[in-house]
Design an enzyme around this catalytic site. Sequence first.
Site, short mmCIF file in Angstrom:
data_model
loop_
_atom_site.label_atom_id
_atom_site.label_comp_id
_atom_site.label_asym_id
_atom_site.label_seq_id
_atom_site.Cartn_x
_atom_site.Cartn_y
_atom_site.Cartn_z
N GLU A 1 -3.61 -3.99 24.17
CA GLU A 1 -4.34 -3.65 22.96
C GLU A 1 -5.84 -3.69 23.22
OE1 GLU A 1 -1.75 -4.30 19.24
OE2 GLU A 1 -2.91 -6.11 19.57
N LYS B 1 -0.05 -8.72 9.85
CA LYS B 1 -1.25 -9.57 9.70
C LYS B 1 -1.17 -10.36 8.40
CE LYS B 1 -3.69 -6.11 12.33
NZ LYS B 1 -4.91 -5.80 13.02
N GLY C 1 -7.50 -1.23 14.67
CA GLY C 1 -7.99 -1.03 13.31
C GLY C 1 -9.19 -0.10 13.19
N HIS D 1 -2.88 -12.59 20.21
CA HIS D 1 -3.48 -11.40 19.59
C HIS D 1 -4.99 -11.56 19.60
CE1 HIS D 1 -4.62 -8.46 16.58
NE2 HIS D 1 -3.44 -7.88 16.78
N GLU E 1 -7.17 -11.05 17.47
CA GLU E 1 -7.73 -11.71 16.27
C GLU E 1 -7.59 -13.23 16.39
OE1 GLU E 1 -5.62 -9.38 13.34
OE2 GLU E 1 -6.77 -7.63 13.95
N ASN F 1 3.04 -5.49 13.12
CA ASN F 1 2.24 -6.68 12.86
C ASN F 1 1.60 -6.52 11.48
OD1 ASN F 1 0.48 -8.82 12.82
ND2 ASN F 1 -0.90 -8.00 14.38
N SER G 1 -4.49 1.34 16.60
CA SER G 1 -4.60 2.59 15.81
C SER G 1 -3.48 3.60 16.08
CB SER G 1 -5.98 3.23 16.03
OG SER G 1 -7.00 2.36 15.57
C1 PEP Z 1 -2.71 -4.87 15.84
O1 PEP Z 1 -3.26 -5.59 15.02
O2 PEP Z 1 -2.00 -5.37 16.72
C2 PEP Z 1 -2.91 -3.43 15.76
C3 PEP Z 1 -2.51 -2.70 16.75
O3 PEP Z 1 -3.54 -2.97 14.63
P1 PEP Z 1 -3.77 -1.43 14.22
O4 PEP Z 1 -2.49 -0.67 14.51
O5 PEP Z 1 -4.08 -1.47 12.75
O6 PEP Z 1 -4.89 -0.92 15.05
#
Ligand code: PEP
Length: 255
Positions: free
Chosen positions: A168, A12, A174, A98, A100, A10, A213
Site C-alpha cells: 500500500e 476503518k 484515500g 496499516h 494509519e 478495510n 484507491s
Molecule cells: C486502506 O486503507 O487500506 C486503503 C487501501 O484505503 P483506500 O482504498 O480508501 O485508498
Amino acid sequence: MPERSLMAANWKMYKTVGESAAYAKELARRMESLSQEGPEQVICPTLPALYTVGRALSQSSVKVGAQSLDLGLEGANTGAVSGYLIREAGASYVIVGHSERRQLYGEDDALVAHKAAAAAESHLIPIICVGETELQRKAEETDQVVRRQVTRALENLADSTAVVVAYEPLWAIGTGVVPDPVEANRVAELIRDAAEKLLPETTNSLRILYGGSVNRGNIRDFARQPHLDGALVGGASLDVGHWLDLIQGWQEVRR
Ligand code: PEP
C-alpha cells in the site's frame, strides 16, 4: 503462486454496528446468487461490529477480520484487545501495520513484527501492510523501504505460517491516485522475493495484495498483474454494491 485470490475490505472507523449488520446481511443475501468460484473475501469492520458482522456472514463464505490487535492474551491491559479475543469474536484475519496505525499510533517495524507473530499465535492470518511515502518514492527509496518493512515484519514468524502482505503506497491511500499497475506488480515481485528468503515454506501460499484507491474503474488493471493475488480496499468497500463490483471485476480476470 497461490491458487485463490483474496479481496479484503478495510472499513476503518466507519459504520455503526447497525449499519455494519445491514451491509453484512445484504452481502450474504447477494452472495447466494453469485458463483463461489471468485476470490476469497474478508470484511474488516470496526471492533464493536466484528461479532455481529461475523454472525451475519456465518452462512456465507465471506470471512471477517480485525483492523489491528494488541499483544498478549488476556490481562490487566486497559483498552487493549488481543488476537485471542479477536479470534474468539469470530475473526480469521487481522490487518497488521496499516500505515494509519504506523503514522497515527507510532507503530514501528519492531511492533509490527511482534503483532504479526501474536496474530499467528492466535490462529489469525496477518495481513501485513507495507509501502513507501511519496517522499521516499521521489527519492527512489521504494525498494529499500519495502524490503526492510517486509523483512522486519516476517522475522518473528515461523516458516509455513499463513501470511498475507499488502503493498500500500501511502500516497495512494484515500487519494484517488494509483501507481501504474505494472509498477505495483514489480514491487509485489520484490516482496515475494524478500519473503521467500525468510520463509521459504510460506511462499507457495503467500498472497500479495495491492491497496490504495482501488475502485471499479481500475480493479481489472490490478487483477491482470501476475504477482498480485488480490486487493485491500478502503473507501470503495464501504458500499456493498461497489464492493461486489470489485469482486466481480477481479473474478472476470482471475479466480
Ligand atoms: C486502506 O486503507 O487500506 C486503503 C487501501 O484505503 P483506500 O482504498 O480508501 O485508498
